[in-house]
Design an enzyme around this catalytic site. Structure first.
Site, PDB file in Angstrom:
ATOM      1  N   PRO A 322      52.397  48.414  43.803  1.00  0.00           N
ATOM      2  CA  PRO A 322      51.167  49.144  43.463  1.00  0.00           C
ATOM      3  C   PRO A 322      50.592  48.687  42.119  1.00  0.00           C
ATOM      4  O   PRO A 322      51.339  48.411  41.180  1.00  0.00           O
ATOM      5  CB  PRO A 322      51.642  50.603  43.362  1.00  0.00           C
ATOM      6  CG  PRO A 322      53.093  50.519  43.047  1.00  0.00           C
ATOM      7  CD  PRO A 322      53.603  49.238  43.661  1.00  0.00           C
ATOM      8  N   GLY A 323      49.282  48.571  42.043  1.00  0.00           N
ATOM      9  CA  GLY A 323      48.622  48.266  40.777  1.00  0.00           C
ATOM     10  C   GLY A 323      47.735  49.438  40.395  1.00  0.00           C
ATOM     11  O   GLY A 323      48.047  50.248  39.528  1.00  0.00           O
ATOM     12  N   ARG A 324      46.634  49.566  41.144  1.00  0.00           N
ATOM     13  CA  ARG A 324      45.629  50.594  40.887  1.00  0.00           C
ATOM     14  C   ARG A 324      46.229  52.005  40.805  1.00  0.00           C
ATOM     15  O   ARG A 324      45.879  52.790  39.924  1.00  0.00           O
ATOM     16  CB  ARG A 324      44.624  50.552  42.048  1.00  0.00           C
ATOM     17  CG  ARG A 324      43.455  51.472  41.920  1.00  0.00           C
ATOM     18  CD  ARG A 324      42.698  51.556  43.273  1.00  0.00           C
ATOM     19  NE  ARG A 324      42.607  50.311  43.967  1.00  0.00           N
ATOM     20  CZ  ARG A 324      41.563  49.475  43.914  1.00  0.00           C
ATOM     21  NH1 ARG A 324      40.509  49.790  43.195  1.00  0.00           N
ATOM     22  NH2 ARG A 324      41.560  48.341  44.586  1.00  0.00           N
ATOM     23  N   ARG A 360      32.913  46.550  39.088  1.00  0.00           N
ATOM     24  CA  ARG A 360      33.297  47.068  40.406  1.00  0.00           C
ATOM     25  C   ARG A 360      32.128  47.669  41.206  1.00  0.00           C
ATOM     26  O   ARG A 360      32.028  47.425  42.418  1.00  0.00           O
ATOM     27  CB  ARG A 360      34.448  48.076  40.286  1.00  0.00           C
ATOM     28  CG  ARG A 360      35.694  47.480  39.622  1.00  0.00           C
ATOM     29  CD  ARG A 360      36.931  48.350  39.783  1.00  0.00           C
ATOM     30  NE  ARG A 360      37.368  48.409  41.152  1.00  0.00           N
ATOM     31  CZ  ARG A 360      37.182  49.436  41.947  1.00  0.00           C
ATOM     32  NH1 ARG A 360      36.603  50.526  41.503  1.00  0.00           N
ATOM     33  NH2 ARG A 360      37.586  49.391  43.199  1.00  0.00           N
ATOM     34  N   CYS A 391      21.432  41.845  31.406  1.00  0.00           N
ATOM     35  CA  CYS A 391      20.159  41.349  31.920  1.00  0.00           C
ATOM     36  C   CYS A 391      20.245  41.115  33.410  1.00  0.00           C
ATOM     37  O   CYS A 391      20.246  39.961  33.863  1.00  0.00           O
ATOM     38  CB  CYS A 391      19.778  40.073  31.184  1.00  0.00           C
ATOM     39  SG  CYS A 391      19.557  40.422  29.451  1.00  0.00           S
ATOM     40  N   GLU A 392      20.374  42.183  34.143  1.00  0.00           N
ATOM     41  CA  GLU A 392      20.503  42.056  35.588  1.00  0.00           C
ATOM     42  C   GLU A 392      20.254  43.430  36.206  1.00  0.00           C
ATOM     43  O   GLU A 392      20.872  44.421  35.781  1.00  0.00           O
ATOM     44  CB  GLU A 392      21.926  41.568  35.919  1.00  0.00           C
ATOM     45  CG  GLU A 392      22.128  41.346  37.369  1.00  0.00           C
ATOM     46  CD  GLU A 392      23.294  40.407  37.668  1.00  0.00           C
ATOM     47  OE1 GLU A 392      23.587  39.500  36.862  1.00  0.00           O
ATOM     48  OE2 GLU A 392      23.899  40.613  38.729  1.00  0.00           O
ATOM     49  N   TYR A 421      41.330  47.374  37.194  1.00  0.00           N
ATOM     50  CA  TYR A 421      40.343  46.372  37.597  1.00  0.00           C
ATOM     51  C   TYR A 421      39.002  46.535  36.881  1.00  0.00           C
ATOM     52  O   TYR A 421      37.960  46.190  37.418  1.00  0.00           O
ATOM     53  CB  TYR A 421      40.140  46.365  39.118  1.00  0.00           C
ATOM     54  CG  TYR A 421      41.408  46.079  39.884  1.00  0.00           C
ATOM     55  CD1 TYR A 421      41.999  44.831  39.846  1.00  0.00           C
ATOM     56  CD2 TYR A 421      42.049  47.086  40.614  1.00  0.00           C
ATOM     57  CE1 TYR A 421      43.182  44.574  40.538  1.00  0.00           C
ATOM     58  CE2 TYR A 421      43.224  46.843  41.309  1.00  0.00           C
ATOM     59  CZ  TYR A 421      43.780  45.578  41.258  1.00  0.00           C
ATOM     60  OH  TYR A 421      44.942  45.321  41.938  1.00  0.00           O
TER      61      TYR A 421
END
Ligand code: LLP
Length: 464
Positions: A322-324, A360, A391-392, A421
């Site tokens: 597991p990470g998250r 994300r 700028c997007e 993440y």
């Protein structure tokens, strides 16, 4: 936090879902001020609209360390590690460092008895400098560089998960003749699972692993067994990320037991280990599902026991990665509002961070639940779009977020579930500089990673 308290966090989340906003209902809720179900368990509402995490005031932390700021609750990370070890007492629990890595994080998971999954010489090197024992590290990667492989062998990494056929001979060549490197092979079980197409890795049409269906996995296994410097200890799969149901894991275990049976029948080898990866889903907004870890442990163990008994195989030692689920809910991002703009159809609340610290929403369309902190507002909650300063136009941090109608420049916004993440995928876009990370514990805050300065960025730029 025990396994029981993970479930109670879930209960809190579902109870609040019926009373407040959820995926299917974006009606402004009457009282969002006490909604902390997806925050670290230590989060508490405080005076003047403040929130404390591990008894540290977020508004004071924002004043002291500046914004944008990432706050990590050490106790929450440790509690999650313990909950996993309680739920999986006989398995290796390996933290997937790609979710978030710094030296302190490596030390916390090490001291809780976990292993570490790394996927580059960089992650590996950082973990080793933090004192992480190499033998508890697993190296992954669909295309490991020569440096990744050399570093892993030189430092004595416990297991290397092979992901392609050319990698087999490449690794065997660099293992000293007197040694044997433990390896696993990543296989594709042909199972679709995961919160978004970009993070589904159990099917045939993606870059990871070797297919069982077309025989690539079986072919690679024969090649590995022909290499005397490699010791095949088991199979690995990682079917995807942000998975909230136990079923795909059970299906994967079944598929992998099938392959273990073939390996036994063709090569006379009973593989002693099985690694089913990570991917355990968490809630990003109140009321969303998360994977039930207790149920996962029970169902996977039952499937392993029954499947192996049926195939007359010994039950392999399980590894999960597991990470998250270990770090996601421990992190809170704090931003300051720079401008508020009304357009014909929407209210844009622009903050001092954005897609460079959290890509994300732009990548996977994830929706977050930011909260005004540091000021009590009586204004009705209104749907707004929280955007960053890049700028997007796609630089959105939280679409359709509910914030008090009087949100204004200078306000602080806190975004829970920011631990996984975000910073590990942070970029240098627009040279804003990556935010610092502070750890909070027992009422005190300390810097783990400092803010990236213009000096840091310009030092790399050595041309004329
Ligand atoms: N093991 C392997 C081999 C993996 O590739 C991953 C994640 C994990 C374990 C841990 O998965 P977790 O438990 O954290 O879901 N950037 C995406 C997630 C990419 C996951 C990549 N691999 C996101 O922000 O959702």
């Amino acid at each position: 936090m025990s396994v029981t308290s993970i479930s109670s966090a879930q209960d809190r989340a579902s109870a609040s879902a019926s009373a407040s906003d959820s995926d299917s209902d974006s009606t402004p809720s009457a009282d969002t001020s006490v909604e902390l179900s997806i925050w670290p368990a230590s989060a508490r509402p405080a005076a003047e609209g403040d929130v404390t995490v591990a008894d540290v005031s977020l508004t004071e932390a924002a004043d002291r360390f500046g914004t944008p700021l990432y706050v990590l609750d050490e106790g929450e990370v440790r509690d999650r590690c313990r909950a996993y070890r309680t739920a999986f007492p006989d398995a290796d629990v390996v933290y997937a460092a790609k979710a978030f890595l710094c030296r302190a994080m490596a030390r916390w998971v090490e001291s809780e008895g976990l292993g570490l999954d790394v996927c580059s010489a960089g992650e590996l090197g950082l973990a080793i400098t933090a004192g992480f024992p190499a033998e508890r590290i697993v190296l992954h990667g669909n295309a490991k560089s020569p440096e990744d492989l050399y570093t892993a062998v030189r430092l004595g990494v416990g297991r290397i998960v092979l992901d392609s056929t050319p990698e087999i001979a490449r690794l065997a060549e660099i293992v000293p003749p007197s040694d044997r490197q433990q390896v696993m092979i990543r296989v594709v079980p042909g199972i679709a699972a995961g919160g978004h197409a970009k993070i589904r890795t159990g099917t045939e049409d993606q870059k990871f692993g070797l297919s069982i269906t077309d025989g690539s996995a079986q072919h690679a296994i024969a090649r590995i067994l022909a290499q005397p410097r490699l010791e095949l200890v088991g199979l690995h799969c990682h079917i995807g990320s942000q998975i909230t149901s136990v079923k795909p894991y059970v299906a994967a275990v079944r598929r992998l037991i099938g392959l273990m049976t073939q390996v036994r029948d063709h090569h006379g080898l009973e593989l002693p280990q099985l690694n089913i990866g990570g991917g355990h889903g968490i809630a990003y907004r109140p009321g969303q599902d998360r994977l039930d870890i207790g149920a996962l442990a029970r169902r996977v163990h039952a499937e392993l026991k029954d499947g192996c008994a049926h195939a007359k195989l010994p039950v392999p030692r399980l590894t999960i990665e597991p990470g998250r689920a270990l770090v996601g809910s421990a992190g809170v991002a704090v931003y300051r509002v720079l401008t508020v703009k009304q357009t014909a159809g929407r209210t844009f609340v622009a903050v001092d961070g954005g897609m460079s610290d959290n890509p994300r929403p732009a990548l996977y369309g994830v929706r977050y639940a930011p909260r005004l902190i540091g000021r009590r507002s009586m204004a009705q909650p209104c749907p707004v779009t929280v955007v960053g300063r890049h700028c997007e136009a796609g630089d959105v941090l939280a679409d359709e977020a509910l914030l008090p109608g009087d949100v204004r420049p200078g306000d602080l916004l806190a975004v829970p579930t920011a631990g996984a993440y975000h910073l590990s995928m942070a970029s240098g876009y627009n040279l804003i500089g990556r935010p610092p990370v502070i750890a909070v514990r027992d009422g005190s805050a300390r810097m783990l990673v400092r803010r990236e300065s213009l000096d840091d960025m310009s030092r790399r730029d050595i041309g004329l």
